[in-house]
Every structure is written in structure tokens, then in C-alpha cells.
Design an enzyme around this catalytic site. Structure first.
Site, PDB file in Angstrom:
ATOM      1  N   ARG A  38       1.184  -0.928  -0.061  1.00 53.29           N
ATOM      2  CA  ARG A  38       0.138  -0.270  -0.434  1.00 53.29           C
ATOM      3  C   ARG A  38       0.894   1.006   0.217  1.00 53.29           C
ATOM      4  O   ARG A  38       0.905   2.035  -0.820  1.00 53.29           O
ATOM      5  CB  ARG A  38      -1.195   0.214   1.282  1.00 53.29           C
ATOM      6  CG  ARG A  38      -1.749  -0.823   1.158  1.00 53.29           C
ATOM      7  CD  ARG A  38      -3.024  -1.515   2.443  1.00 53.29           C
ATOM      8  NE  ARG A  38      -1.617  -2.308   2.568  1.00 53.29           N
ATOM      9  CZ  ARG A  38      -1.416  -3.726   2.624  1.00 53.29           C
ATOM     10  NH1 ARG A  38      -2.766  -4.001   1.875  1.00 53.29           N
ATOM     11  NH2 ARG A  38      -0.882  -4.380   2.667  1.00 53.29           N
ATOM     12  N   THR A  39       2.235   1.190   0.894  1.00 52.24           N
ATOM     13  CA  THR A  39       2.478   2.888   0.814  1.00 52.24           C
ATOM     14  C   THR A  39       3.118   3.070  -0.253  1.00 52.24           C
ATOM     15  O   THR A  39       3.225   3.991  -0.509  1.00 52.24           O
ATOM     16  CB  THR A  39       3.709   2.052   1.947  1.00 52.24           C
ATOM     17  OG1 THR A  39       2.819   2.107   3.247  1.00 52.24           O
ATOM     18  CG2 THR A  39       4.592   3.890   2.978  1.00 52.24           C
ATOM     19  N   LYS A  67      26.632  -3.750  -1.846  1.00 56.48           N
ATOM     20  CA  LYS A  67      28.483  -3.588  -1.692  1.00 56.48           C
ATOM     21  C   LYS A  67      29.067  -2.670  -0.159  1.00 56.48           C
ATOM     22  O   LYS A  67      29.958  -2.931  -0.325  1.00 56.48           O
ATOM     23  CB  LYS A  67      28.280  -2.912  -3.283  1.00 56.48           C
ATOM     24  CG  LYS A  67      28.610  -3.641  -4.717  1.00 56.48           C
ATOM     25  CD  LYS A  67      28.967  -1.952  -5.095  1.00 56.48           C
ATOM     26  CE  LYS A  67      27.650  -2.973  -6.518  1.00 56.48           C
ATOM     27  NZ  LYS A  67      27.665  -1.366  -7.755  1.00 56.48           N
ATOM     28  N   ARG A  88      11.092   3.445   3.071  1.00 59.46           N
ATOM     29  CA  ARG A  88      10.816   2.979   4.058  1.00 59.46           C
ATOM     30  C   ARG A  88      11.556   2.015   4.352  1.00 59.46           C
ATOM     31  O   ARG A  88      12.897   1.489   3.389  1.00 59.46           O
ATOM     32  CB  ARG A  88       9.460   2.035   3.825  1.00 59.46           C
ATOM     33  CG  ARG A  88       9.628   1.357   4.640  1.00 59.46           C
ATOM     34  CD  ARG A  88       8.240  -0.103   4.953  1.00 59.46           C
ATOM     35  NE  ARG A  88       6.708   0.397   5.189  1.00 59.46           N
ATOM     36  CZ  ARG A  88       6.109   0.111   4.727  1.00 59.46           C
ATOM     37  NH1 ARG A  88       5.565  -0.759   4.709  1.00 59.46           N
ATOM     38  NH2 ARG A  88       4.877   1.208   5.232  1.00 59.46           N
ATOM     39  N   HIS A 116       4.948   5.424  10.887  1.00 59.58           N
ATOM     40  CA  HIS A 116       4.572   5.643  10.227  1.00 59.58           C
ATOM     41  C   HIS A 116       3.230   6.815   9.459  1.00 59.58           C
ATOM     42  O   HIS A 116       2.172   6.307  10.011  1.00 59.58           O
ATOM     43  CB  HIS A 116       3.810   4.405  10.322  1.00 59.58           C
ATOM     44  CG  HIS A 116       3.223   3.863   8.365  1.00 59.58           C
ATOM     45  ND1 HIS A 116       3.399   4.642   7.926  1.00 59.58           N
ATOM     46  CD2 HIS A 116       3.218   2.889   8.071  1.00 59.58           C
ATOM     47  CE1 HIS A 116       2.804   4.049   6.466  1.00 59.58           C
ATOM     48  NE2 HIS A 116       2.824   3.125   6.512  1.00 59.58           N
TER      49      HIS A 116
HETATM   50  N1   CP Z   1      -0.221  -0.174   5.393  1.00 61.61           N
HETATM   51  C1   CP Z   1       1.020  -0.364   5.151  1.00 61.61           C
HETATM   52  O1   CP Z   1       2.070   0.313   5.536  1.00 61.61           O
HETATM   53  O2   CP Z   1       0.482  -0.936   4.277  1.00 61.61           O
HETATM   54  P1   CP Z   1       2.084  -1.859   3.590  1.00 61.61           P
HETATM   55  O3   CP Z   1       3.099  -2.150   3.959  1.00 61.61           O
HETATM   56  O4   CP Z   1       1.590  -2.723   2.678  1.00 61.61           O
HETATM   57  O5   CP Z   1       2.719  -0.906   3.276  1.00 61.61           O
END
Ligand code: CP
Length: 290
Positions: A38-39, A67, A88, A116
Site C-alpha cells: 500500500r505505502t 556492496k 521505508r 508511520h
Molecule cells: N499500511 C501499510 O503500511 O501497508 P504496506 O506495508 O503494504 O505498505
């Protein structure tokens, strides 16, 4: 509240019903060092819906990190290829560190068990859309409150709205003390529960989270709590008729598929809301709107 208001304006373009060229000629680097559906994809959809372009990677395997390149050098390099970075990373504080090395804006798409924040904004947007005034709700955060970064961010945010919070988790997965203390400093009313059935009847928003197997140092500890809470239609019969069920997803055992067909199931609408909210964030941090 401004971001949520801008996100609301972005909904037609997020659905593809209107065209936007706000980010035309701009490039976003999408650096995902951890798995995501999703993110990562909603950031990419958001940038595309705004008329911009996306470069980046979905896993670090094909990059020079293999590396031995440091995160700092990666960021110093990538920032010269783009106008903003969405990332991320498994380490807490990694996005903050990246922001110190980058001249372009860095948006945190999740840093380990830390936070998050973009998920938090889309969660607030969802609560507002589904339930009206955010602070008027009794919100139960359910599941893995220790390792779940979405609930850390959301608890802080809901405390600012003076929402009534119930933290439902097995004792070993309760909300970290520092998060609880800061929420209380902001005036949040907080109660703690281990029994889901006993706590659910007066809740307006059930925010369910996955027990995060990958963050347990000891697999035996995970086995003790795996599958401990499940929202099913039997449980929903004891909840308020207008209560909603949210989940940042992915889900494993926490919500039965039978719930998907009920009016309470808000989690796929929530997932869509990631697009307009991230469109708003991208446009604001890039300075193409204010
Ligand atoms: N909600 C969320 O962060 O989903 P993903 O890990 O799929 O990005």
C-alpha cells in the site's frame, strides 16, 4: 487539518476523474528497503495522478547497498536525481537521519517499529470521512501495540484531538510507556484491556493491527500471541451498529473475510485514502501548493 482538507480536494484526481499537473516535470524517488504494497504503490499512484514521475526501488537487493554503501551516501546520491524522497527502512530514526543528509524533502513511509506518519494521516482522514469529528470518537487500538508503528503514530495524533483511547493488547505487546505518557500529557483519556470481547461494546472505531512476526526477537514469543484477537461477525454483534473496523493492512488472522461484506468494514476505503492524502503531502512538501 490542513493536510486533510487538501486531501479531500484531491479525491477526484485520486480516483482519476480529474487530471492534475501539479507535479508535472518533478521526480519522486521511492526508496523501499522493506516490503510494502500500500505505502509504496499509493505513493507512486499519488505522484502519477499529480502528473509527476517516480524512480526508485522496492527492495535494496539490486542497489549498491549490497556492496556496502551507507544509507547516508545513498541519500546524498539519490537526492541529486529527484525533487523529493519517500522511503521505508527497517531502522527506527532512519528517515530522520536521511532528512539530515538530503536537501530535498524526505517523507517517512515507516521506520522499523518507530513511526508511520503518512499512514497516521490517512487514518485520521478515514476517521473524519467515516465518523465525522475525529475527537468525538472512542477508538480502540487492538493487537500489536508494542511493535506496530502505525498505532504509535495514531495514538499520538488522536491524543491531540482528545479522543477517548482504549489500548487492547496482550500484556507483552502493550503500548510503549513513552507513547502512553506523551498521549496522557496531551490530555488523552486512556484505558488498557487484554480481553477484546469485554472492551468492544461502546467503541466507535476498532483499529486492528497485525501481530508483527518479523519484529519478534524470539519466534516462541510470537507463537504465544499469534491469532490472539480476531474480529468476526459474531463479535460485531456485540459492537455498536455504527462502529467501523479499520486496519492498516496487510491482515493475517485479525479480521475474518466475512467482515468484508459488512458496512463496518472500512479498511479497503482506508487503503484508497492513502492516495489523496499522499497527493496532498507530496504537493505541500514540494511547495507546488501551500
Ligand atoms: N499500511 C501499510 O503500511 O501497508 P504496506 O506495508 O503494504 O505498505
Amino acid at each position: 487539518m490542513h493536510i486533510l482538507s487538501v486531501a479531500d480536494d484531491m479525491v477526484p484526481a485520486a480516483r482519476g476523474d480529474e487530471a492534475s499537473t501539479l507535479m508535472a516535470g518533478k521526480i519522486m524517488a521511492s526508496l523501499f528497503f522493506e516490503p510494502s504494497t500500500r505505502t509504496r504503490l499509493s505513493f507512486a499512484a499519488a505522484m502519477n495522478r499529480l502528473g509527476g514521475r517516480v524512480i526508485g526501488f522496492a527492495r535494496p537487493g539490486g542497489t549498491s547497498l549490497q556492496k556496502g554503501e551507507t544509507l547516508a551516501d545513498t541519500i546524498r546520491t539519490v537526492e541529486s536525481y529527484c525533487d523529493l524522497i519517500a522511503m521505508r527502512h527497517p531502522q527506527e530514526g532512519s528517515a530522520r537521519m536521511a532528512a539530515e543528509f538530503a536537501e530535498v524533502p524526505v517523507i517517512n513511509g515507516g521506520d522499523g517499529a518507530g513511526h508511520h506518519p503518512t499512514q497516521c494521516l490517512l487514518d485520521l482522514f478515514t476517521i473524519q470521512k467515516e465518523r465525522g469529528d475525529i475527537g468525538d470518537n472512542k477508538v480502540a487500538l487492538i493487537g500489536d501495540l508494542k511493535y506496530g508503528r502505525t498505532v504509535h503514530s495514531l495514538a499520538y495524533a488522536l491524543a491531540l484531538f482528545k479522543a477517548d483511547l482504549t489500548f487492547i493488547a496482550p500484556e507483552q505487546l502493550q503500548m510503549p510507556h513513552e507513547v502512553v505518557e506523551e498521549c496522557q500529557e496531551h490530555g488523552a483519556s486512556i484505558s488498557f484491556e487484554t480481553d477484546l470481547d469485554a472492551a468492544i461494546e461502546d467503541v466507535d472505531v476498532m483499529y486492528v493491527t497485525r501481530i508483527q512476526k518479523e519484529r519478534f526477537p524470539d519466534p516462541e514469543e510470537y507463537k504465544k500471541v499469534a491469532g490472539i484477537y480476531t474480529i468476526d461477525t459474531d463479535l460485531l454483534r456485540h459492537a455498536k451498529s455504527e462502529a467501523i473496523v479499520m486496519h492498516p493492512l496487510p491482515r493475517v488472522y485479525e479480521i475474518s473475510a466475512e467482515v468484508d461484506d459488512t458496512s463496518a468494514a472500512a479498511y479497503f476505503r482506508q487503503a484508497f485514502n492513502g492516495v489523496p492524502v499522499r497527493m496532498a503531502l507530496i504537493s505541500l512538501v514540494a511547495g507546488v501548493i501551500s
